[in-house]
Scaffold this active site. Sequence first.
Site, short mmCIF file in Angstrom:
data_model
loop_
_atom_site.label_atom_id
_atom_site.label_comp_id
_atom_site.label_asym_id
_atom_site.label_seq_id
_atom_site.Cartn_x
_atom_site.Cartn_y
_atom_site.Cartn_z
N HIS A 10 -10.06 -0.92 -2.82
CA HIS A 10 -11.45 -0.45 -2.86
C HIS A 10 -12.11 -0.78 -1.53
O HIS A 10 -12.09 -1.93 -1.08
CB HIS A 10 -12.22 -1.11 -4.00
CG HIS A 10 -13.65 -0.65 -4.08
ND1 HIS A 10 -14.03 0.52 -4.69
CD2 HIS A 10 -14.78 -1.20 -3.59
CE1 HIS A 10 -15.33 0.67 -4.60
NE2 HIS A 10 -15.82 -0.35 -3.92
N CYS A 11 -12.68 0.23 -0.91
CA CYS A 11 -13.28 0.06 0.42
C CYS A 11 -14.79 0.04 0.30
O CYS A 11 -15.40 1.04 -0.12
CB CYS A 11 -12.84 1.19 1.34
SG CYS A 11 -13.61 1.10 2.97
N PRO A 12 -15.45 -1.07 0.67
CA PRO A 12 -16.92 -1.11 0.61
C PRO A 12 -17.58 -0.24 1.67
O PRO A 12 -18.75 0.11 1.53
CB PRO A 12 -17.23 -2.60 0.83
CG PRO A 12 -16.05 -3.13 1.58
CD PRO A 12 -14.87 -2.35 1.11
#
Length: 294
Positions: A10-12
């Site tokens: 998951h990439c912020p």
Amino acid sequence: HRCVMKMDHHCPWINNCCGYQNHASFTLFLLLAPLGCIHASFIFVMTMYTQLYNRISFGWSSVKIDMSAAKRDPRPIIPFGLSAFAASLFALGLALGTTIAVGMLFIIQMKVILTNKTSIESWIEEKAKDRIQYYQTGETFIFPYDTGSKWKNFKQVFTWSGIPEGDGLDWPVRNGCHQYSLTIEQLKQKADKRVRSVRYRAVEDYSGVCCPVTKGVKTFFTTPCTEEPRIALSKGDLILATRGLKHWMYGEKILDSAADGGIRERGWFPRKCVEKCQYDSETDQPVDGEKKNR
């Protein structure tokens, strides 16, 4: 709160998960962002050099910088004061830092793509090697989705049409493997995790806050930097610890499944709040002789 096909992480930055549908686009983003920062760095450097070359005083009447050796025709330039110079220097630092940081992420992602394994699958493979080495079973773990060719692995993510190969569910696997080889290995690791877990008993209450003030200075400043939750403890609670740091531990609280509706409480808690039980929770063997009996 839903599954993502071939999830990598998951990439912020993009506030989304990277997986089957957007892995190629995310990797291109990791390539273009450093290139844009390199371009910006070049502009910042040339701007500062040009301004210094054209006798900038930075607002100080006693300080003049003149790097020109010969007379030349004056050219109109944008006024460049001390604040503008400081801002450009700060922006240059940000651009260079982003180039290095995001560039390293791009290299990591390319290694992931060329081996056709996600970051999560790489972690599973590392744990598989650790499990085999720990028990000395003589097994050889073969990652099922690596085709053996870096070019074929690359083409599964990057295509001319922009649509990745496959349907995100079924993938070609190596000889001797099948679609559930990785799942079987994960089940083995989960069983191994339960065996290696150690039972602890809470000797102090813990409210579940991220940075507890009353549990010591070291515990306060070494709180785990993770989104994983903390679990509140009451004196006498039993916990199965599966991993830990110097001042923190991670585990699952042992609950009465009938009374608690089968809800599992897992998270971090201060090591200072618990003490090891005399016997291991899963094998009912003395903890000191646990490894010898395996």
